[in-house]
Enzyme design. Sequence first.
Site, PDB file in Angstrom:
ATOM      1  N   SER A  14      68.276   8.748  88.785  1.00  0.00           N
ATOM      2  CA  SER A  14      67.089   8.816  89.647  1.00  0.00           C
ATOM      3  C   SER A  14      67.086   7.745  90.738  1.00  0.00           C
ATOM      4  CB  SER A  14      65.825   8.647  88.801  1.00  0.00           C
ATOM      5  OG  SER A  14      64.711   8.572  89.665  1.00  0.00           O
ATOM      6  N   LYS A  63      57.990  17.290  82.481  1.00  0.00           N
ATOM      7  CA  LYS A  63      56.839  17.493  83.382  1.00  0.00           C
ATOM      8  C   LYS A  63      55.719  18.312  82.737  1.00  0.00           C
ATOM      9  CE  LYS A  63      59.565  17.021  87.485  1.00  0.00           C
ATOM     10  NZ  LYS A  63      59.892  17.452  88.814  1.00  0.00           N
ATOM     11  N   ASP A  99      55.436  17.477  93.844  1.00  0.00           N
ATOM     12  CA  ASP A  99      56.723  18.141  94.119  1.00  0.00           C
ATOM     13  C   ASP A  99      56.591  19.281  95.123  1.00  0.00           C
ATOM     14  OD1 ASP A  99      58.429  16.671  92.508  1.00  0.00           O
ATOM     15  OD2 ASP A  99      58.029  17.889  90.745  1.00  0.00           O
ATOM     16  N   ALA A 121      63.186  28.755  86.053  1.00  0.00           N
ATOM     17  CA  ALA A 121      61.789  29.071  85.717  1.00  0.00           C
ATOM     18  C   ALA A 121      61.132  27.904  84.978  1.00  0.00           C
ATOM     19  CB  ALA A 121      61.749  30.334  84.867  1.00  0.00           C
TER      20      ALA A 121
HETATM   21  P1  NDP Z   1      63.033  22.109  83.552  1.00  0.00           P
HETATM   22  O1  NDP Z   1      63.745  21.491  82.391  1.00  0.00           O
HETATM   23  O2  NDP Z   1      61.564  22.319  83.489  1.00  0.00           O
HETATM   24  O3  NDP Z   1      63.700  23.588  83.825  1.00  0.00           O
HETATM   25  C1  NDP Z   1      65.073  23.726  83.890  1.00  0.00           C
HETATM   26  C2  NDP Z   1      65.423  25.145  84.334  1.00  0.00           C
HETATM   27  O4  NDP Z   1      66.830  25.153  84.541  1.00  0.00           O
HETATM   28  C3  NDP Z   1      65.119  26.255  83.327  1.00  0.00           C
HETATM   29  O5  NDP Z   1      64.695  27.409  84.019  1.00  0.00           O
HETATM   30  C4  NDP Z   1      66.471  26.494  82.647  1.00  0.00           C
HETATM   31  O6  NDP Z   1      66.667  27.834  82.214  1.00  0.00           O
HETATM   32  C5  NDP Z   1      67.417  26.238  83.818  1.00  0.00           C
HETATM   33  N1  NDP Z   1      68.747  25.823  83.420  1.00  0.00           N
HETATM   34  C6  NDP Z   1      69.120  24.662  82.819  1.00  0.00           C
HETATM   35  N2  NDP Z   1      70.461  24.639  82.656  1.00  0.00           N
HETATM   36  C7  NDP Z   1      70.942  25.800  83.159  1.00  0.00           C
HETATM   37  C8  NDP Z   1      72.243  26.349  83.295  1.00  0.00           C
HETATM   38  N3  NDP Z   1      73.338  25.709  82.852  1.00  0.00           N
HETATM   39  N4  NDP Z   1      72.368  27.564  83.866  1.00  0.00           N
HETATM   40  C9  NDP Z   1      71.280  28.218  84.328  1.00  0.00           C
HETATM   41  N5  NDP Z   1      70.017  27.766  84.221  1.00  0.00           N
HETATM   42  C10 NDP Z   1      69.847  26.556  83.654  1.00  0.00           C
HETATM   43  O7  NDP Z   1      63.467  21.265  84.829  1.00  0.00           O
HETATM   44  P2  NDP Z   1      62.652  20.908  86.172  1.00  0.00           P
HETATM   45  O8  NDP Z   1      62.072  22.155  86.713  1.00  0.00           O
HETATM   46  O9  NDP Z   1      61.765  19.771  85.915  1.00  0.00           O
HETATM   47  O10 NDP Z   1      63.815  20.351  87.152  1.00  0.00           O
HETATM   48  C11 NDP Z   1      64.844  21.206  87.596  1.00  0.00           C
HETATM   49  C12 NDP Z   1      65.759  20.511  88.603  1.00  0.00           C
HETATM   50  O11 NDP Z   1      65.070  20.160  89.788  1.00  0.00           O
HETATM   51  C13 NDP Z   1      66.396  19.219  88.092  1.00  0.00           C
HETATM   52  O12 NDP Z   1      67.743  19.224  88.439  1.00  0.00           O
HETATM   53  C14 NDP Z   1      65.637  18.118  88.829  1.00  0.00           C
HETATM   54  O13 NDP Z   1      66.452  16.979  89.006  1.00  0.00           O
HETATM   55  C15 NDP Z   1      65.350  18.809  90.149  1.00  0.00           C
HETATM   56  N6  NDP Z   1      64.187  18.249  90.857  1.00  0.00           N
HETATM   57  C16 NDP Z   1      64.339  17.612  92.068  1.00  0.00           C
HETATM   58  C17 NDP Z   1      63.254  17.121  92.765  1.00  0.00           C
HETATM   59  C18 NDP Z   1      63.452  16.455  94.074  1.00  0.00           C
HETATM   60  O14 NDP Z   1      62.557  15.720  94.492  1.00  0.00           O
HETATM   61  N7  NDP Z   1      64.515  16.682  94.774  1.00  0.00           N
HETATM   62  C19 NDP Z   1      61.894  17.222  92.238  1.00  0.00           C
HETATM   63  C20 NDP Z   1      61.825  17.952  90.992  1.00  0.00           C
HETATM   64  C21 NDP Z   1      62.939  18.407  90.322  1.00  0.00           C
HETATM   65  P3  NDP Z   1      66.292  28.316  80.698  1.00  0.00           P
HETATM   66  O15 NDP Z   1      64.841  28.724  80.734  1.00  0.00           O
HETATM   67  O16 NDP Z   1      67.190  29.480  80.465  1.00  0.00           O
HETATM   68  O17 NDP Z   1      66.573  27.166  79.779  1.00  0.00           O
END
Ligand code: NDP
Length: 263
Positions: A14, A63, A99, A121
């Site tokens: 981060s 979150k 966000d 999602a």
């Molecule tokens: P969550 O843990 O809430 O959700 C993760 C999502 O990613 C789920 O839909 C999950 O699917 C999917 N996922 C995880 N691994 C894989 C994979 N190998 N293949 C396909 N789908 C996958 O995470 P967040 O929503 O909190 O964050 C998501 C991303 O966004 C992170 O990388 C975070 O760093 C980034 N982010 C960046 C921000 C910025 O300011 N630039 C702000 C907020 C977030 P499933 O339901 O199938 O498990």
Amino acid sequence: MQLFSIFGNPVSHSRSPLMHNCVFKNLNYEACYTRTHLLDGDKLKETFFALGLSGANVTVPHKEAAFNACDEVRGFAKKVGVVNTLVEEKGKLIGYNTDADGFMYAISEFKNIKNILVLGAGGTAKALVSRFLEDDLQVSVLNRSASRLEYFQTLDCKSFTWDDFKIQKYDLVVNTTSAGLKDENLPAPQNLIEQILQHTNYVADAIYGKLTPFLKMAKNRNITFKDGADMLLGQGVLANELFVNNVLKKEDIKREMQKSFKL
Ligand code: NDP
């Protein structure tokens, strides 16, 4: 001296500590921002108060746990059930989401965006999709697992798993999955990503600080893309404003925070 932190797992990547400390130091605001590796989201509230924090940011995968930990949730976060910013107020934990507006700031340079495909999602997807719908944009969501799509089925958008995906023409495709964050995975199987990239004008990734495999594929196809750095800046400025409770001016916060991206 006020203390702030970011909670996540992983959290070592981060840039939030650097961004907020740059603002505090350069604007002579008496505060320090650190990072906390939190394994169990249920421990968020007790850890926040045990550390004596005045505020915090929350990243993957806590979150939604942060939303549940709050005594009160304000603004857009209430609508989506996802909190990325926490502020201590009279011994109570208040939650916000910065966000979504941070992302709108990031894509403001992309023109004529009307139809968006969101990959993933999770918490970020929930916030972005709800924000897009507020602006009357057409939205589709594509996720690996069906269970997380239930929330989106209650909204005015389309939702698909990899197996039942029906492709359309999109103006923008956004990766909100964590695929590519700590690994070299694509957010969906390669053949699907290839089709999707043939059907979009712009691509964005929420992940910052690296060219994810998804962005590499977009770059190789000469599609205009951006990583999550501007989203990070946008959400960071809005979070910092909440942390300092209007003591600092937004344009000063933004200018100083931007400097941290060059460090
Ligand atoms: P969550 O843990 O809430 O959700 C993760 C999502 O990613 C789920 O839909 C999950 O699917 C999917 N996922 C995880 N691994 C894989 C994979 N190998 N293949 C396909 N789908 C996958 O995470 P967040 O929503 O909190 O964050 C998501 C991303 O966004 C992170 O990388 C975070 O760093 C980034 N982010 C960046 C921000 C910025 O300011 N630039 C702000 C907020 C977030 P499933 O339901 O199938 O498990």
